[in-house]
Enzyme design. Structure first.
Site, PDB file in Angstrom:
ATOM      1  NE  ARG A 112       9.337  -3.699   0.291  1.00  0.00           N
ATOM      2  CZ  ARG A 112      10.177  -4.322   0.983  1.00  0.00           C
ATOM      3  NH1 ARG A 112      10.152  -5.657   1.177  1.00  0.00           N
ATOM      4  NH2 ARG A 112      11.350  -3.903   1.428  1.00  0.00           N
ATOM      5  CD  GLU A 115       7.112  -7.456   2.563  1.00  0.00           C
ATOM      6  OE1 GLU A 115       8.117  -7.749   3.418  1.00  0.00           O
ATOM      7  OE2 GLU A 115       7.377  -6.245   2.044  1.00  0.00           O
ATOM      8  CB  SER A 138     -13.563 -13.641 -10.609  1.00  0.00           C
ATOM      9  OG  SER A 138     -13.011 -13.895 -12.063  1.00  0.00           O
TER      10      SER A 138
END
Length: 166
Positions: A112, A115, A138
């Site tokens: 997830r 995702e 960064s």
């Protein structure tokens, strides 16, 4: 190797132990650290407080994704009851970041998180570029934290803050 998957309650939080079968690429230090963490019944929050780092930074050391300083090694040795020489040997090298997760990730929570970047990555990039101009955030000059919010309906929400130098 340490392969337990037990969970214990600690100050209202569940603590997980390491399942090495799910993490075949982790360094030897991970099994050592997780076994001691389970034995001592400590949370990452408690460990982070002891070593003077955030709970996420402490967990990153356990997974071999962050470098432990000599002070971290000393404090972890004392807190977890691990022989200093063993811990120094296992943690003194440089982390091999990015190897611990098989791609694509199979663990649902990790998937997830990927995702989220897959679905919102370009939106984040567009908004960041509008606000800061061309550049990157960064991941070295970086901090993160995890918080828990509960709404008026009693639903729990995970709040993950990513803070990186532009």
């Amino acid at each position: 190797m340490y392969t337990t998957s037990s969970r214990s309650k600690l100050d209202g939080y569940e603590t997980n132990t390491l399942q090495t079968s799910q993490h075949p690429y982790l360094p030897a230090s991970s099994a050592t650290l997780f076994q001691a963490k389970a034995t001592q019944k400590l949370s990452f929050e408690q460990i982070g407080q002891h070593i003077g780092r955030s709970e996420v930074a402490a967990a990153a050391i356990f997974y071999g994704q962050a470098k432990a300083s000599p002070e971290d090694i000393q404090k972890l040795s004392e807190l977890l009851g691990i022989h200093h020489g063993l811990l120094e040997e296992q943690l003194s090298g440089f982390p091999d970041r990015g190897r611990s997760v098989e791609m694509p990730p199979k663990e649902p929570l990790i998937y997830r998180l990927y995702e989220i970047v897959q679905n919102y990555g370009y939106a984040y990039k567009a908004v960041l570029n509008e606000k800061f101009g061309d550049g990157i955030m960064s991941a070295i000059s970086f901090s993160t934290k995890v918080e828990k919010e509960t709404d008026a309906d009693g639903n729990n929400w995970a709040v993950i803050t990513l803070r990186g130098k532009w």
